[in-house]
Write an enzyme that holds these catalytic residues in place. Sequence first.
Site, mmCIF file in Angstrom:
data_model
loop_
_atom_site.group_PDB
_atom_site.id
_atom_site.type_symbol
_atom_site.label_atom_id
_atom_site.label_comp_id
_atom_site.label_asym_id
_atom_site.label_seq_id
_atom_site.Cartn_x
_atom_site.Cartn_y
_atom_site.Cartn_z
ATOM 1 N N ASP A 6 0.771 -1.260 0.000
ATOM 2 C CA ASP A 6 0.000 0.000 0.000
ATOM 3 C C ASP A 6 0.802 1.311 0.000
ATOM 4 O O ASP A 6 1.734 1.462 0.785
ATOM 5 C CB ASP A 6 -0.876 0.092 1.255
ATOM 6 C CG ASP A 6 -1.583 -1.188 1.598
ATOM 7 O OD1 ASP A 6 -1.494 -2.161 0.841
ATOM 8 O OD2 ASP A 6 -2.230 -1.218 2.658
ATOM 9 N N GLU A 188 -10.489 -2.499 4.309
ATOM 10 C CA GLU A 188 -9.155 -1.957 4.589
ATOM 11 C C GLU A 188 -8.995 -0.580 3.939
ATOM 12 O O GLU A 188 -9.757 -0.203 3.048
ATOM 13 C CB GLU A 188 -8.072 -2.895 4.011
ATOM 14 C CG GLU A 188 -8.102 -4.301 4.591
ATOM 15 C CD GLU A 188 -6.986 -5.208 4.063
ATOM 16 O OE1 GLU A 188 -6.385 -5.923 4.877
ATOM 17 O OE2 GLU A 188 -6.718 -5.204 2.847
#
Length: 479
Positions: A6, A188
């Site tokens: 990420d 998420e």
Amino acid sequence: SKWMNDPNGMVYYDGEYHLFYQYYPDSTVWGPMHWGHAVSKNLLQWEHLPIALFPDDNGWIFSGSAVVDWNNTSGLGKNGKPPLVAIFTSHNSTGEKAGRNDFQTQSIAYSLDNGRKWTKYAGNPVLKSPGIRDFRDPKVSWHEASQQWIMTLAVQDHISFYASPDLKTWSHQSDFGKESGAHGGVWECPDLFPLQVPGSKETKWVLLVSINPGGPNGGSATQYFVGNFDGKTFKNDNTAGTTLWMDYGRDNYAGVTWSDIPKADGRRLLMGWMSNWQYATTVPTEKWRSANTIPRELTLKNTPAGLRLMSSPVEELEKLRGKSSKIDAQKIEGVVDLSATLGFPAAQMEAVLEFELPNDSSADLGIEVSNSKGERYRVGYNAATKQFYSDRTQAGKTAFSTVFAEKIHVAPRLVNGNIVRLHVYFDRASAELFGDDGATVMTDILFPNEDYTQVKIYAENGSVQLKSGVFYAVKSIWE
Ligand code: FRU
């Protein structure tokens, strides 16, 4: 080099776009997480900086965000200089292994030298776990109307909003989402931001929520909601049962937007992780694993079904255009090989094409790139199904995963009309489609055994009119 997932802590400050990212410097597979760091002055060229955050007693450094604390609400600033404050999840792997449920907490760190050196706050964690195993990925922003910080947090199957006056003490405000959107996996990496409604002064709030698995074409993907946020609760405008996806490709995950873009610029800019947890750790790269998407600007669009999120490549990318090859307007029926006229390799290029379809067409149109090994990738639009698609089933290496090339990825068309636009960035191992000016987006990674050198456009199952077409060579950002 090594493992990345990420994007984290994206913030603009003092002429620099900061990009932090989930990083494991010791391996090309996921492990104890750090925040790697890079900066850019123009969203194109990136300079690597030393690792910003290392694991500590509270745990590994999971995903999160960063803000400029302009008013020094945290008191962490010095001599009139506002601190950059990073807010992230501390993931206590020892607690996790011991079977505890409270191993994810939120912590902060600050920098007083433009993000070069970071100090963890002595009072960490600033938000303890309520005993829910998935309690992570804080995205913090200043909420102007209520004059407080808002933390948008992913909590298993919903979003929790917390508020703070100073980034150090947080109080729970509300929850959203248990009964909304897609729930094929854990929620998420959320984001919450305002966008202007086109043609009006009205502002709507967009809530991004990444979900893994449960994406529209398998594995991880990012859904979104459009609604209102008053500093306490998020109210979803989408009708019940609606699920909206920011990107229908298989490889745009955990994307969030930059904080503190100057008002004079005013754009909402996003970058995503260009992979998918289904195969991220086994993709056939050697020294590195994973890249990010190109930066994108997000806007809202009025459609008959309601407000929808559009993504377009940031205009800065046009500066990377090299040689171009213009294609004459023409009727396309079958396959037109453009390789001989292109004048540059198809591996690293941008395509901007506009087609006109006859009424009631069932034509299948698109772009094909291929190499001398017979490997090919197709991206296009099928009028029979009213779907855009991305076909990497024969694009190159696939054996590293049983699901990577299992099917053609498809995406519904959001707008109507006979004009179909394809804007595609090809970058050796990726293709990013912005269909209909960014109303339908598909991002997919590819692993050809040899660079694509050939390019064709095609219309099968019926003819279409190519109204305009241009291909650009895209310059490398590393030269
Ligand atoms: C999303 C994610 C986050 C987490 C991070 C760990 O890809 O699972 O939820 O913070 O990756 O690396």
